[in-house]
Design an enzyme around this catalytic site. Structure first.
Site, PDB file in Angstrom:
ATOM      1  N   ASP A 211      31.938 -23.812 -40.531  1.00  0.00           N
ATOM      2  CA  ASP A 211      31.455 -22.541 -40.018  1.00  0.00           C
ATOM      3  C   ASP A 211      30.036 -22.695 -39.499  1.00  0.00           C
ATOM      4  O   ASP A 211      29.283 -23.528 -39.968  1.00  0.00           O
ATOM      5  CB  ASP A 211      31.460 -21.489 -41.146  1.00  0.00           C
ATOM      6  N   CYS A 243      38.714 -16.578 -37.092  1.00  0.00           N
ATOM      7  CA  CYS A 243      38.037 -17.552 -37.935  1.00  0.00           C
ATOM      8  C   CYS A 243      37.626 -16.751 -39.172  1.00  0.00           C
ATOM      9  O   CYS A 243      38.496 -16.086 -39.762  1.00  0.00           O
ATOM     10  CB  CYS A 243      36.867 -18.224 -37.210  1.00  0.00           C
ATOM     11  N   ARG A 249      33.531 -19.495 -33.918  1.00  0.00           N
ATOM     12  CA  ARG A 249      34.548 -20.520 -33.628  1.00  0.00           C
ATOM     13  C   ARG A 249      35.662 -19.950 -32.747  1.00  0.00           C
ATOM     14  O   ARG A 249      36.160 -20.615 -31.843  1.00  0.00           O
ATOM     15  CB  ARG A 249      35.092 -21.093 -34.939  1.00  0.00           C
ATOM     16  N   SER A 250      36.014 -18.682 -32.985  1.00  0.00           N
ATOM     17  CA  SER A 250      37.051 -18.049 -32.157  1.00  0.00           C
ATOM     18  C   SER A 250      36.599 -17.962 -30.701  1.00  0.00           C
ATOM     19  O   SER A 250      37.365 -18.275 -29.786  1.00  0.00           O
ATOM     20  CB  SER A 250      37.367 -16.641 -32.677  1.00  0.00           C
ATOM     21  N   GLN A 289      28.883 -17.846 -31.082  1.00  0.00           N
ATOM     22  CA  GLN A 289      27.809 -17.249 -31.881  1.00  0.00           C
ATOM     23  C   GLN A 289      26.555 -18.095 -32.002  1.00  0.00           C
ATOM     24  O   GLN A 289      25.507 -17.598 -32.375  1.00  0.00           O
ATOM     25  CB  GLN A 289      28.381 -16.954 -33.278  1.00  0.00           C
TER      26      GLN A 289
HETATM   27  C1  LIG Z   1      25.121 -12.756 -36.208  1.00  0.00           C
HETATM   28  C2  LIG Z   1      25.484 -13.352 -37.531  1.00  0.00           C
HETATM   29  N1  LIG Z   1      26.147 -12.700 -38.512  1.00  0.00           N
HETATM   30  C3  LIG Z   1      26.261 -13.616 -39.484  1.00  0.00           C
HETATM   31  C4  LIG Z   1      27.009 -13.342 -40.727  1.00  0.00           C
HETATM   32  C5  LIG Z   1      26.496 -12.077 -41.373  1.00  0.00           C
HETATM   33  C6  LIG Z   1      25.029 -12.267 -41.826  1.00  0.00           C
HETATM   34  C7  LIG Z   1      23.993 -12.010 -40.930  1.00  0.00           C
HETATM   35  C8  LIG Z   1      22.692 -12.163 -41.346  1.00  0.00           C
HETATM   36  C9  LIG Z   1      22.390 -12.582 -42.659  1.00  0.00           C
HETATM   37  C10 LIG Z   1      23.480 -12.871 -43.539  1.00  0.00           C
HETATM   38  C11 LIG Z   1      24.778 -12.704 -43.127  1.00  0.00           C
HETATM   39  C12 LIG Z   1      28.483 -13.082 -40.329  1.00  0.00           C
HETATM   40  C13 LIG Z   1      29.166 -14.272 -39.723  1.00  0.00           C
HETATM   41  C14 LIG Z   1      29.864 -15.185 -40.540  1.00  0.00           C
HETATM   42  C15 LIG Z   1      30.524 -16.276 -39.968  1.00  0.00           C
HETATM   43  C16 LIG Z   1      30.461 -16.477 -38.586  1.00  0.00           C
HETATM   44  N2  LIG Z   1      31.114 -17.592 -38.021  1.00  0.00           N
HETATM   45  S1  LIG Z   1      32.636 -17.494 -37.415  1.00  0.00           S
HETATM   46  O1  LIG Z   1      33.551 -17.264 -38.541  1.00  0.00           O
HETATM   47  O2  LIG Z   1      32.894 -18.760 -36.748  1.00  0.00           O
HETATM   48  O3  LIG Z   1      32.685 -16.332 -36.466  1.00  0.00           O
HETATM   49  C17 LIG Z   1      29.758 -15.581 -37.765  1.00  0.00           C
HETATM   50  C18 LIG Z   1      29.099 -14.499 -38.330  1.00  0.00           C
HETATM   51  C19 LIG Z   1      26.988 -14.412 -41.736  1.00  0.00           C
HETATM   52  N3  LIG Z   1      26.503 -15.641 -41.576  1.00  0.00           N
HETATM   53  O4  LIG Z   1      26.740 -16.333 -42.695  1.00  0.00           O
HETATM   54  C20 LIG Z   1      27.399 -15.476 -43.538  1.00  0.00           C
HETATM   55  C21 LIG Z   1      27.886 -15.825 -44.907  1.00  0.00           C
HETATM   56  N4  LIG Z   1      27.571 -14.274 -42.926  1.00  0.00           N
HETATM   57  N5  LIG Z   1      25.725 -14.781 -39.136  1.00  0.00           N
HETATM   58  O5  LIG Z   1      25.207 -14.631 -37.922  1.00  0.00           O
END
Ligand SMILES: Cc1nc(C(Cc2ccccc2)(Cc2ccc(NS(=O)(=O)O)cc2)c2noc(C)n2)no1
Length: 314
Positions: A211, A243, A249-250, A289
């Protein structure tokens, strides 16, 4: 009467530049080198220009209190204008918007405006809705680009049967007909049954992509995308791509699949990766992302164009 002279006002860039930046295919390698120069300074700049695209769209239904538990991440909500609506269960109470809600958006593709549905990894509370969406949308292919647990964190519910015992998800009975585990992905065949109607569905789970990270190896994604693309039935409904959040990833998978379909048409002379991602960002937030994923799409396309990875050497 004196005609007032028409003053034509140009933005610094025509709007089209904001949403598309086509590159001549024969100039793509040089274009890549320019973006990658000075520790990818211009990749960073171009990726940054995508940041604001789509942020004007509302996500009011996803924000509703009754839908809070249906979102895996509070900051990843589906835009209202492209959200997938579950078909009404109780017609009488038209106010029950909650019963039609799922965190999923239609994403346009090379051949149709609803070629894909990008969605989050189902939750225990939404997996029945997930299968309902698949039935209602006549989906025959699911692309899953995550493991259920990564680095000790739950990323996606195990929303399908663990073995070949028929399993109920709401009104739908799912039976796993086969499962073949390969080094980088697993392919499972399911039958779905609802009110004595039986359908089949193929599930591709890519298991070699961390991820938030970039995959690293372009040949793996190319082989995976081509494997999936080659097995999508002609008359099928949207292909579900998910994902964990259904954006990083999607988005990378969809962008690459789109560009490969575009390149397969010899009449096309330009590639517009910026434009593909900009269009996706108008349909679901954060699609592709990270900057590393954006660079990775370019690297994978470069490797295809330079013949470094092709069907012949597998
Ligand atoms: C924009 C952004 N949102 C986040 C979040 C939500 C988030 C945003 C800011 C701080 C903590 C979490 C949600 C999130 C989680 C996973 C992914 N990757 S994916 O599954 O390939 O789409 C994309 C977003 C996240 N990242 O790690 C985790 C656990 N969640 N990260 O960046």
């Amino acid at each position: 009467t004196e005609k007032t002279p028409q003053r034509r006002i140009f933005n610094t860039y025509p709007i089209s530049h904001k949403l598309s930046r086509p590159v001549l295919i024969e100039a793509f390698a040089e274009h890549y080198r320019q973006l990658a120069a000075d520790s990818e300074y211009r990749f960073q700049e171009e990726y940054d220009d995508l940041r604001s695209i789509g942020t004007n769209y509302s996500s009011l239904i996803g924000e509703r209190a009754e839908n809070r538990l249906k979102n895996r991440y509070t900051n990843i909500l589906p835009y209202d204008h492209t959200r997938v609506k579950l078909i009404e269960m109780n017609e009488d109470d038209e106010e029950d918007i909650g019963s039609t809600y799922i965190n999923a958006n239609y994403i346009s593709g090379y051949t149709s405006p609803r070629e894909y549905i990008a969605t989050q990894g189902p939750l225990p509370t939404t997996k029945d809705d997930f299968w309902r969406m698949i039935w209602e949308q006549n989906t025959q292919t699911i692309v899953m680009i995550t493991r259920c647990v990564e680095k000790g964190k739950v990323r996606c519910d195990h929303y399908w049967p663990f073995d070949s015992d028929p399993t109920e998800y709401g009104d739908i009975t799912i039976t796993m007909a086969s499962e073949s585990v390969l080094p980088e992905w697993t392919v499972r065949d399911f039958t779905l049954e609802l009110k004595r109607e039986v359908r089949s569905l193929r599930h591709f789970q890519f298991t070699a992509w961390p991820d938030h990270g970039a995959l690293g190896r372009t040949d793996l994604l190319l082989r995976f995308v081509r494997t999936v693309r080659g097995q999508i039935p002609r008359n099928a409904g949207p292909t579900i791509v998910h994902c964990s959040a259904g954006v990083g990833r999607s988005g990378t998978f969809v962008a690459f699949d789109f560009v490969l379909q575009h390149l397969a048409r010899k009449e096309n002379k330009f590639i517009d990766i910026f434009g593909v991602v900009a269009r996706m960002r108008q349909q679901r937030c954060y699609m592709v992302q990270t900057e590393a994923q954006y660079v990775f799409i370019h690297k994978a396309v470069l490797d295809v164009l330079e013949g470094r990875v092709s069907d012949s050497n597998w």
